[in-house]
Scaffold this active site. Structure first.
Site, mmCIF file in Angstrom:
data_model
loop_
_atom_site.group_PDB
_atom_site.id
_atom_site.type_symbol
_atom_site.label_atom_id
_atom_site.label_comp_id
_atom_site.label_asym_id
_atom_site.label_seq_id
_atom_site.Cartn_x
_atom_site.Cartn_y
_atom_site.Cartn_z
ATOM 1 N N THR A 118 0.811 -1.225 0.000
ATOM 2 C CA THR A 118 0.000 0.000 0.000
ATOM 3 C C THR A 118 0.839 1.267 0.000
ATOM 4 O O THR A 118 0.490 2.257 -0.639
ATOM 5 C CB THR A 118 -0.895 0.018 1.273
ATOM 6 O OG1 THR A 118 -1.735 -1.115 1.233
ATOM 7 C CG2 THR A 118 -1.749 1.262 1.342
ATOM 8 N N ASP A 160 1.516 -6.436 -4.605
ATOM 9 C CA ASP A 160 0.690 -6.437 -3.403
ATOM 10 C C ASP A 160 1.185 -7.667 -2.635
ATOM 11 O O ASP A 160 1.373 -8.738 -3.231
ATOM 12 C CB ASP A 160 -0.778 -6.618 -3.808
ATOM 13 C CG ASP A 160 -1.724 -6.555 -2.608
ATOM 14 O OD1 ASP A 160 -2.604 -5.689 -2.619
ATOM 15 O OD2 ASP A 160 -1.587 -7.401 -1.695
ATOM 16 N N SER A 211 -0.039 -9.833 -0.965
ATOM 17 C CA SER A 211 -0.856 -11.053 -1.045
ATOM 18 C C SER A 211 -0.315 -11.980 -2.134
ATOM 19 O O SER A 211 -0.637 -13.166 -2.160
ATOM 20 C CB SER A 211 -2.311 -10.710 -1.358
ATOM 21 O OG SER A 211 -2.758 -9.775 -0.424
ATOM 22 N N ASP A 228 0.019 -7.139 4.529
ATOM 23 C CA ASP A 228 -0.732 -8.402 4.613
ATOM 24 C C ASP A 228 0.135 -9.610 4.955
ATOM 25 O O ASP A 228 -0.250 -10.436 5.764
ATOM 26 C CB ASP A 228 -1.483 -8.667 3.293
ATOM 27 C CG ASP A 228 -2.687 -7.745 3.134
ATOM 28 O OD1 ASP A 228 -3.083 -7.107 4.130
ATOM 29 O OD2 ASP A 228 -3.236 -7.669 2.014
ATOM 30 N N THR A 234 2.575 -10.442 14.163
ATOM 31 C CA THR A 234 1.418 -10.938 13.430
ATOM 32 C C THR A 234 0.551 -9.732 13.083
ATOM 33 O O THR A 234 0.510 -8.750 13.836
ATOM 34 C CB THR A 234 0.679 -12.005 14.282
ATOM 35 O OG1 THR A 234 -0.307 -12.628 13.502
ATOM 36 C CG2 THR A 234 0.053 -11.442 15.543
ATOM 37 N N THR A 284 -0.483 -22.691 19.000
ATOM 38 C CA THR A 284 -1.805 -22.330 19.493
ATOM 39 C C THR A 284 -2.532 -21.355 18.563
ATOM 40 O O THR A 284 -1.905 -20.509 17.919
ATOM 41 C CB THR A 284 -1.739 -21.727 20.920
ATOM 42 O OG1 THR A 284 -3.063 -21.336 21.308
ATOM 43 C CG2 THR A 284 -0.818 -20.520 21.004
ATOM 44 N N GLN A 285 -3.857 -21.484 18.529
ATOM 45 C CA GLN A 285 -4.686 -20.537 17.772
ATOM 46 C C GLN A 285 -4.805 -19.213 18.522
ATOM 47 O O GLN A 285 -5.234 -18.218 17.953
ATOM 48 C CB GLN A 285 -6.103 -21.094 17.608
ATOM 49 C CG GLN A 285 -6.186 -22.338 16.778
ATOM 50 C CD GLN A 285 -7.599 -22.900 16.715
ATOM 51 O OE1 GLN A 285 -8.570 -22.261 17.115
ATOM 52 N NE2 GLN A 285 -7.720 -24.102 16.190
ATOM 53 N N CYS A 286 -4.468 -19.220 19.818
ATOM 54 C CA CYS A 286 -4.603 -17.997 20.611
ATOM 55 C C CYS A 286 -3.601 -16.959 20.124
ATOM 56 O O CYS A 286 -2.509 -17.294 19.671
ATOM 57 C CB CYS A 286 -4.329 -18.273 22.085
ATOM 58 S SG CYS A 286 -5.576 -19.283 22.853
HETATM 59 N N1 ASP Z 1 -2.749 -5.481 0.337
HETATM 60 C C1 ASP Z 1 -1.664 -4.665 0.793
HETATM 61 C C2 ASP Z 1 -0.396 -5.500 0.765
HETATM 62 O O1 ASP Z 1 -0.182 -6.293 1.647
HETATM 63 C C3 ASP Z 1 -1.922 -4.126 2.154
HETATM 64 C C4 ASP Z 1 -0.827 -3.240 2.710
HETATM 65 O O2 ASP Z 1 0.180 -2.972 2.122
HETATM 66 O O3 ASP Z 1 -0.997 -2.749 3.833
HETATM 67 O O4 ASP Z 1 0.384 -5.383 -0.136
#
Ligand code: ASP
Length: 342
Positions: free
Chosen positions: A15, A59, A61, A92, A167, A278-280
């Site tokens: 972003t 990005d 992702s 992300d 995280t 753990t999921q916690c």
């Molecule tokens: N979708 C974006 C990414 O991870 C979100 C970000 O940069 O905050 O590239």
């Protein structure tokens, strides 16, 4: 006169450098040189800055292992010529990449600070400027001619965290990250305050080693009420599977139904390693604390302790890529090698 520290800015995407597509309104990646023009303030910092960008910024992702290797190679090729590194990365998957890089780089002796932002740098209310400027300041902070920080960190919204402890916890707030099991390594207010006790000791002068062989045959299996034999069996019989991150409840608890425990035992017999995390959000796995984790402990499932899922995944990919003998594998995984476990 002391020399100004040299910092390399590495732009991978995210972003921070995005602009709005006029037609669709969606955010898309943008040219890095244009991005730097938005922050002339960085020229006022007391360091020399050079920059390099992924050929095609992404990005995060779309982050994958090839990108991790590409980033590790940029760091390797420039390691000797710079005092510190700032990696601009989408939020992300930033915690995954910071974890992976922390394991891939052995004998690291210099700061690598990951940062990004929730709003693009061109946005009036952007959080990008503070994140970027302070990250550069941290990467160039020295004491007696040596970097104060010498590990992989993540800086976001006034806090510096150990990268492999982080995280992403919020997709909306500027405070997007947490390090639930380790307090920040530094906080930025009127002054930049480092918590020196917490920082990893500098390694000796051993040369940097970059491990690029990561095992990709790994799965994350999250337990949920109602999970059934068909699903667990199918996932654990994936062809060529080598490692499983088992996300359990609370302090490492899972169903005690016979079918479930038998599938786990069969999986271990096939030489597939299973790590209990753990999921916690915070706290630790304590295998054997409840009856619901006793059998898993007895059968030799690895205790992930307070490692994050992101870090467990990266550590497993790294360790399975190193041909570590099965006999010592469990013990090494359960030991902190980059400060990832308390
Ligand atoms: N979708 C974006 C990414 O991870 C979100 C970000 O940069 O905050 O590239």
């Amino acid at each position: 006169m002391t020399k100004k520290p040299k910092i390399l800015l590495i732009y991978t995407g995210g972003t921070i450098g995005m602009v709005k597509d006029f037609k669709t309104g969606a955010l898309k990646t943008f040219n890095f040189d244009e991005l730097l023009k938005q922050i002339p303030e960085i020229n006022l910092l007391n360091c020399k800055i050079e920059s390099i960008s992924f050929r095609t910024p992404i990005d995060s992702s779309n982050m994958n292992i090839e990108h991790w290797i590409n980033l590790a190679e940029i760091l390797e090729n420039n390691y000797k010529n710079f005092d510190g590194f700032v990696v601009l990365h989408g939020s992300d998957t930033m915690a995954f990449t910071a974890s992976a890089i922390s394991f891939m780089l052995e004998n690291l002796n210099k700061p690598i600070i990951f940062t990004g932002s929730q709003l693009p740098i061109g946005d009036l209310r952007t959080d990008a400027k503070e994140n970027l400027i302070t990250s550069i300041e941290i990467a160039s902070s020295q004491e007696n001619g040596r970097s104060i920080v010498s590990e992989v960190c993540l800086y976001f919204e006034y806090k510096l965290y150990r990268g492999n402890r982080t995280t992403k916890v919020n997709s909306e707030h500027f405070q997007a990250f947490a390090s639930p099991n380790l307090t920040p390594l530094a906080e930025s207010g009127v002054h930049l305050k480092f918590n020196k006790q917490l920082q990893k000791k500098k390694e000796t002068n051993k040369p940097l080693i970059v491990r690029k062989n990561l095992n990709r045959n790994i799965v994350i299996l999250k337990i949920f009420p109602g999970i059934n034999k068909n699903i667990v069996e199918s996932i654990l019989s994936i062809k060529d599977l080598k490692g499983v991150i088992l996300e359990t409840y609370g302090s490492g608890n899972a169903p005690t139904e016979e079918w479930f425990l038998t599938v786990l035992e069969e999986t271990l017999k096939k030489n597939i390693v299973i790590v209990n995390v753990t999921q916690c959000l915070s706290g630790s796995v304590i295998m054997g604390h409840y009856q619901t984790s006793e059998r898993m402990k007895e059968m030799g499932i690895i205790d992930g302790k307070d490692i994050t899922t992101e870090s467990a995944l990266a550590k497993l990919m790294y360790m399975l890529g190193q041909d570590i003998p099965k006999t010592g594998f469990k013990e090494i995984f359960e030991t902190s090698i980059r400060g990832e476990i308390s």
